[in-house]
Design an enzyme around this catalytic site. Sequence first.
Site, PDB file in Angstrom:
ATOM      1  N   PRO A 142       5.445 -16.380  14.222  1.00  0.00           N
ATOM      2  CA  PRO A 142       6.628 -16.162  15.179  1.00  0.00           C
ATOM      3  C   PRO A 142       7.016 -14.760  15.036  1.00  0.00           C
ATOM      4  CG  PRO A 142       7.681 -17.486  13.596  1.00  0.00           C
ATOM      5  CD  PRO A 142       6.128 -17.363  12.973  1.00  0.00           C
ATOM      6  N   ASP A 201      -3.884  -9.454  12.950  1.00  0.00           N
ATOM      7  CA  ASP A 201      -4.899  -9.307  11.722  1.00  0.00           C
ATOM      8  C   ASP A 201      -4.490  -9.897  10.481  1.00  0.00           C
ATOM      9  OD1 ASP A 201      -6.830  -8.389  13.805  1.00  0.00           O
ATOM     10  OD2 ASP A 201      -6.432  -6.340  13.289  1.00  0.00           O
ATOM     11  N   GLY A 202      -3.198  -9.722  10.302  1.00  0.00           N
ATOM     12  CA  GLY A 202      -2.594 -10.083   9.019  1.00  0.00           C
ATOM     13  C   GLY A 202      -2.590 -11.573   8.802  1.00  0.00           C
TER      14      GLY A 202
END
Length: 555
Positions: A142, A201-202
């Site tokens: 989130p 991407d993390g």
Amino acid sequence: MDHQHPKLLSSQLFHNHGQVDVTLFCDFLKWKDIGSNRSNRGSGISSISQTARGHAVQVCEIVAVHRTHVSDQTKATKHLQQNPYAFTVFYVRRMTQHQWRCSDITFHCAHQELCEQWIQAVNDQLSLQTNRPKSLLVYINPYGGKKQGMQLYDQKVAPLFSRACISTDVIVTERANHARDHLKSEANLDKYDGVVCVGGDGMFSEILHGLVSKTQTDHGVDPNQPNANLVPCSLRIGIIPAGSTDCICFATVGTNDPVTSALHIIIGDCQPMDVCSVHHNNTFLRYSVSLLGYGFYGDVLNDSETKRWLGPARYDLSGVKTFLTHNYYEGTVSFVPAEDDGGNPRDKEQCRAGCHVCQRKTSLKAPLSDVPGEKEACDTGSETWTEIRGKFIAINAATMSCASPRSPKGLSPSAHLADGTADLILVRKCSRLDFFKHLLRHTNKDDQFDHSFVEVHRVRKFRFQPRYQETMSLEDLKKLGLSPVGSRTSTYQYNSYACSHWTCDGEILPHAAIQVSVQCQLITLFARGIEEEQQCAPFQDQTLLLEAGPHQSVD
């Protein structure tokens, strides 16, 4: 023609434009307007053929078929009112720039039995699409990107999953590495057909580390062994882009559009991907699927960590600062070249959907040894290492093109997703102007490797040893005018040279001396690679569709 494509069901039905002939084949559904030359016009590129002779959509790109209540239509025409039973076919419609949308067409008939027969027949064909997921584990970050991951999933993705009758278990992450830790220790993965991450991407990196670590633990593989042959993950990974860059999604689908990614998941696309395992001595550090960068990119990321309050703009500011600083670093790069048939980074053969290079690797991929985690004896004995010493502004390794909206061709335009190699890019010490020219070519169509100070190699493994950690003899130290104090040994640890940091998919590694092995097709995504323009174009003639045979997703 009918012998090649036998009809499963054929009827004269109605839709909003009048009467149509509708025929279901094993591989596609087609319909033809009766007594009408009306042509449908719309924006985008459709996945169905639209000619005067008819329309068709491939079964593998039908999302779902559902019963439709005519009473829900406020402006039903007379002939539709006379045909009160209806069903709607939802299918993939290709738009511009690799984006997909879920389109639909509703057919009406006079008898309930015929309507049910059509619904059953289409569903029977969809049930044969065994690569489609039925149950998914979904992680939502989130806080990533613009902090709209939850809203994006609820409004755009969840309705599509529901329409396709895919059940989901949703977990909203509460901290860094929440998804990774849950996958490694708590999740019951036997009940799912795939894992989906909603984030950048993390977030994908968390899913990757959790899933790969869980798989190696289950198979008794020690990830700390640099030469370990890792076991491929059985579950596919889906990416719903909701981050700042979404490089991995862009490089495997061609767009950072959440609806497009959701549709790739629904129809069960499969795209194998290589993963780099990164070690320091005999200690595992991280996995990488996009960029390993030392020097320029490592310095940019390290500097940007102190400016997180700026958001994504911190990368631009740190990039300018690092460019003006213009540091270079000394060290030794060693690598094992790829096989001769693996192409080269400058051959301009880009990895696209159905890539024959990656498919060849899939068919030739050697089976794992009987003892998990051990290399075949013939592999280790046949390795030939090449060594390069020098002063480098940047050392980059890319297992994919690393394309993004800012850099449409990416860091290495011809890198392949699943060929078991990485492209090792060495940028030697040069003037600031020359380095700027090199960076500028990441944003245009010029050959970015066409500089005397740039060299690129396609490799299966590589090592880097920074100069500051190299063991040097007493004679070498005297040649440099240095004299160690307080030691009686003949070799010394030389620590006077500056060092940079490695960035590994956006994370800083704690060590500069690393060893990297490319693990061929370790994971699989719900994707199919970037489609060429001709793959996206509608069929020019109905006979082309009937003669072409089935189009299947890559397994």
